[in-house]
Design a protein around this motif. Structure first.
Motif, PDB file in Angstrom:
ATOM      1  N   GLY A  60       0.813  -1.212   0.000  1.00 50.63           N
ATOM      2  CA  GLY A  60       0.000   0.000   0.000  1.00 50.63           C
ATOM      3  C   GLY A  60       0.844   1.258   0.000  1.00 50.63           C
ATOM      4  N   SER A  61       0.305   2.304   0.619  1.00 57.39           N
ATOM      5  CA  SER A  61       1.016   3.574   0.709  1.00 57.39           C
ATOM      6  C   SER A  61       0.632   4.259   2.011  1.00 57.39           C
ATOM      7  N   CYS A  62       1.409   5.260   2.369  1.00 53.05           N
ATOM      8  CA  CYS A  62       1.194   5.963   3.633  1.00 53.05           C
ATOM      9  C   CYS A  62       1.453   7.447   3.441  1.00 53.05           C
ATOM     10  N   HIS A  63       0.476   8.246   3.824  1.00 53.25           N
ATOM     11  CA  HIS A  63       0.653   9.698   3.855  1.00 53.25           C
ATOM     12  C   HIS A  63       1.103  10.086   5.257  1.00 53.25           C
ATOM     13  N   GLY A  64       2.066  10.977   5.320  1.00 52.64           N
ATOM     14  CA  GLY A  64       2.578  11.452   6.603  1.00 52.64           C
ATOM     15  C   GLY A  64       3.281  12.775   6.413  1.00 52.64           C
ATOM     16  N   LEU A  65       4.311  13.002   7.210  1.00 51.05           N
ATOM     17  CA  LEU A  65       5.096  14.235   7.146  1.00 51.05           C
ATOM     18  C   LEU A  65       6.551  13.911   6.866  1.00 51.05           C
ATOM     19  N   ALA A  66       7.163  14.785   6.089  1.00 52.28           N
ATOM     20  CA  ALA A  66       8.609  14.723   5.899  1.00 52.28           C
ATOM     21  C   ALA A  66       9.216  15.877   6.684  1.00 52.28           C
ATOM     22  N   LEU A  67      10.218  15.570   7.467  1.00 52.40           N
ATOM     23  CA  LEU A  67      10.895  16.568   8.297  1.00 52.40           C
ATOM     24  C   LEU A  67      12.339  16.686   7.802  1.00 52.40           C
ATOM     25  N   ARG A  68      12.728  17.892   7.378  1.00 56.37           N
ATOM     26  CA  ARG A  68      14.091  18.098   6.883  1.00 56.37           C
ATOM     27  C   ARG A  68      14.957  18.628   8.014  1.00 56.37           C
ATOM     28  N   VAL A  69      16.093  17.995   8.185  1.00 58.32           N
ATOM     29  CA  VAL A  69      17.032  18.298   9.264  1.00 58.32           C
ATOM     30  C   VAL A  69      18.300  18.886   8.652  1.00 58.32           C
ATOM     31  N   GLU A  70      18.884  19.853   9.345  1.00 57.90           N
ATOM     32  CA  GLU A  70      20.171  20.409   8.904  1.00 57.90           C
ATOM     33  C   GLU A  70      21.158  19.256   8.721  1.00 57.90           C
ATOM     34  N   PRO A  71      21.898  19.241   7.618  1.00 61.49           N
ATOM     35  CA  PRO A  71      22.842  18.142   7.378  1.00 61.49           C
ATOM     36  C   PRO A  71      23.843  17.926   8.515  1.00 61.49           C
ATOM     37  N   ASP A  72      24.275  19.003   9.175  1.00 61.37           N
ATOM     38  CA  ASP A  72      25.254  18.830  10.255  1.00 61.37           C
ATOM     39  C   ASP A  72      24.621  18.276  11.543  1.00 61.37           C
ATOM     40  N   ARG A  73      23.304  18.092  11.544  1.00 59.45           N
ATOM     41  CA  ARG A  73      22.617  17.501  12.704  1.00 59.45           C
ATOM     42  C   ARG A  73      22.177  16.067  12.411  1.00 59.45           C
ATOM     43  N   ARG A  74      22.592  15.542  11.275  1.00 58.96           N
ATOM     44  CA  ARG A  74      22.190  14.198  10.851  1.00 58.96           C
ATOM     45  C   ARG A  74      22.544  13.140  11.902  1.00 58.96           C
ATOM     46  N   GLU A  75      23.793  13.100  12.316  1.00 57.75           N
ATOM     47  CA  GLU A  75      24.239  12.043  13.234  1.00 57.75           C
ATOM     48  C   GLU A  75      23.525  12.100  14.581  1.00 57.75           C
ATOM     49  N   GLU A  76      23.364  13.300  15.139  1.00 58.13           N
ATOM     50  CA  GLU A  76      22.668  13.398  16.427  1.00 58.13           C
ATOM     51  C   GLU A  76      21.190  13.037  16.278  1.00 58.13           C
ATOM     52  N   THR A  77      20.596  13.375  15.129  1.00 54.46           N
ATOM     53  CA  THR A  77      19.188  13.032  14.890  1.00 54.46           C
ATOM     54  C   THR A  77      19.022  11.529  14.747  1.00 54.46           C
ATOM     55  N   ILE A  78      19.913  10.894  13.994  1.00 58.13           N
ATOM     56  CA  ILE A  78      19.865   9.433  13.842  1.00 58.13           C
ATOM     57  C   ILE A  78      20.051   8.759  15.198  1.00 58.13           C
ATOM     58  N   ALA A  79      20.978   9.246  16.004  1.00 58.54           N
ATOM     59  CA  ALA A  79      21.201   8.661  17.335  1.00 58.54           C
ATOM     60  C   ALA A  79      19.939   8.785  18.182  1.00 58.54           C
ATOM     61  N   TYR A  80      19.290   9.944  18.131  1.00 57.94           N
ATOM     62  CA  TYR A  80      18.049  10.138  18.872  1.00 57.94           C
ATOM     63  C   TYR A  80      16.967   9.174  18.381  1.00 57.94           C
ATOM     64  N   LEU A  81      16.800   9.097  17.068  1.00 53.73           N
ATOM     65  CA  LEU A  81      15.764   8.220  16.506  1.00 53.73           C
ATOM     66  C   LEU A  81      16.015   6.755  16.856  1.00 53.73           C
ATOM     67  N   ARG A  82      17.248   6.334  16.797  1.00 55.50           N
ATOM     68  CA  ARG A  82      17.560   4.943  17.152  1.00 55.50           C
ATOM     69  C   ARG A  82      17.243   4.666  18.613  1.00 55.50           C
ATOM     70  N   ALA A  83      17.562   5.595  19.495  1.00 51.15           N
ATOM     71  CA  ALA A  83      17.259   5.412  20.917  1.00 51.15           C
ATOM     72  C   ALA A  83      15.752   5.358  21.148  1.00 51.15           C
ATOM     73  N   ARG A  84      14.999   6.109  20.384  1.00 41.91           N
ATOM     74  CA  ARG A  84      13.543   6.172  20.549  1.00 41.91           C
ATOM     75  C   ARG A  84      12.826   5.021  19.846  1.00 41.91           C
ATOM     76  N   GLU A  85      13.186   4.755  18.612  1.00 37.44           N
ATOM     77  CA  GLU A  85      12.447   3.815  17.776  1.00 37.44           C
ATOM     78  C   GLU A  85      12.934   2.369  17.866  1.00 37.44           C
ATOM     79  N   GLN A  86      14.154   2.164  18.314  1.00 42.63           N
ATOM     80  CA  GLN A  86      14.696   0.811  18.292  1.00 42.63           C
ATOM     81  C   GLN A  86      14.995   0.263  19.685  1.00 42.63           C
ATOM     82  N   VAL A  87      14.200   0.667  20.645  1.00 43.71           N
ATOM     83  CA  VAL A  87      14.384   0.210  22.022  1.00 43.71           C
ATOM     84  C   VAL A  87      14.353  -1.320  22.098  1.00 43.71           C
ATOM     85  N   THR A  88      13.398  -1.922  21.410  1.00 44.54           N
ATOM     86  CA  THR A  88      13.269  -3.389  21.427  1.00 44.54           C
ATOM     87  C   THR A  88      13.552  -3.999  20.057  1.00 44.54           C
TER      88      THR A  88
END
Length: 176
Positions: A60-88
């Motif tokens: 199927g497909s999914c409508h949602g939001l795209a959030l653009r992050v400053e390129p120099d904040r990529r690593e900290e954003t990925i680290a945050y997302l991994r801590a939040r989304e990949q707990v288990t």
């Protein structure tokens, strides 16, 4: 364009991203759909009383939001997302092409459900979903709050989700 960094949000990241972003725009992801298909053991439930949260499931497909992050904040954003989304580890981090509301196509990081994980609930009947949502309460609060906030934000964005609307209606009416 090459150094742009986008995150695709389809659930609570839409209304509580938790990271700085410089642009927010409607987006569509093809090949996966939003579904209450993950037993929550941390954020909206416990192993003893699991809640039920959204995952991107195959097809199927999914409508949602795209959030653009400053390129120099990529690593900290990925680290945050991994801590939040990949707990288990019920979600797999993936880069998928999305279509923005202005028709640009960009790669975005998103989190898709791992169907082989023990917390994958699959396609549950709505009566079962209501039960899990009613009982769930975890580190991030009541499961019912999560479902209602998600539906409210989808409504604000003009995105229809009949399954969530039906579930919230049943919660409102005290049904199963």
């Amino acid at each position: 364009m090459q150094d742009e960094f986008w995150v695709f949000a389809y659930g609570s990241l839409m209304w509580r991203p938790g990271f700085d972003h410089i642009e927010q725009i409607g987006a569509k992801l093809n090949g996966a759909h939003r579904r209450l298909c993950v037993y929550s053991h941390v954020h909206r439930g416990t192993p003893q009383k699991p809640g039920l949260v959204l995952g991107l499931d195959h097809g199927g497909s999914c409508h949602g939001l795209a959030l653009r992050v400053e390129p120099d904040r990529r690593e900290e954003t990925i680290a945050y997302l991994r801590a939040r989304e990949q707990v288990t580890m019920v979600y797999r981090e993936a880069e998928r092409m999305i279509t923005l509301a202005d028709m640009r196509r960009v790669p975005a990081v998103t989190y898709v459900v791992d169907r082989g994980h023990a917390q994958y609930a699959g396609k549950l009947p709505v009566t079962d979903q209501v039960g899990f949502v009613r009982q769930g309460h975890g580190q991030s609060g009541p499961n019912e709050e999560y479902v209602r906030n998600t539906l409210s934000h989808l409504d604000e964005l003009g995105i229809e989700d009949g399954l969530l609307r039906d579930l919230v209606g049943r919660l409102d009416r005290g049904e199963r």
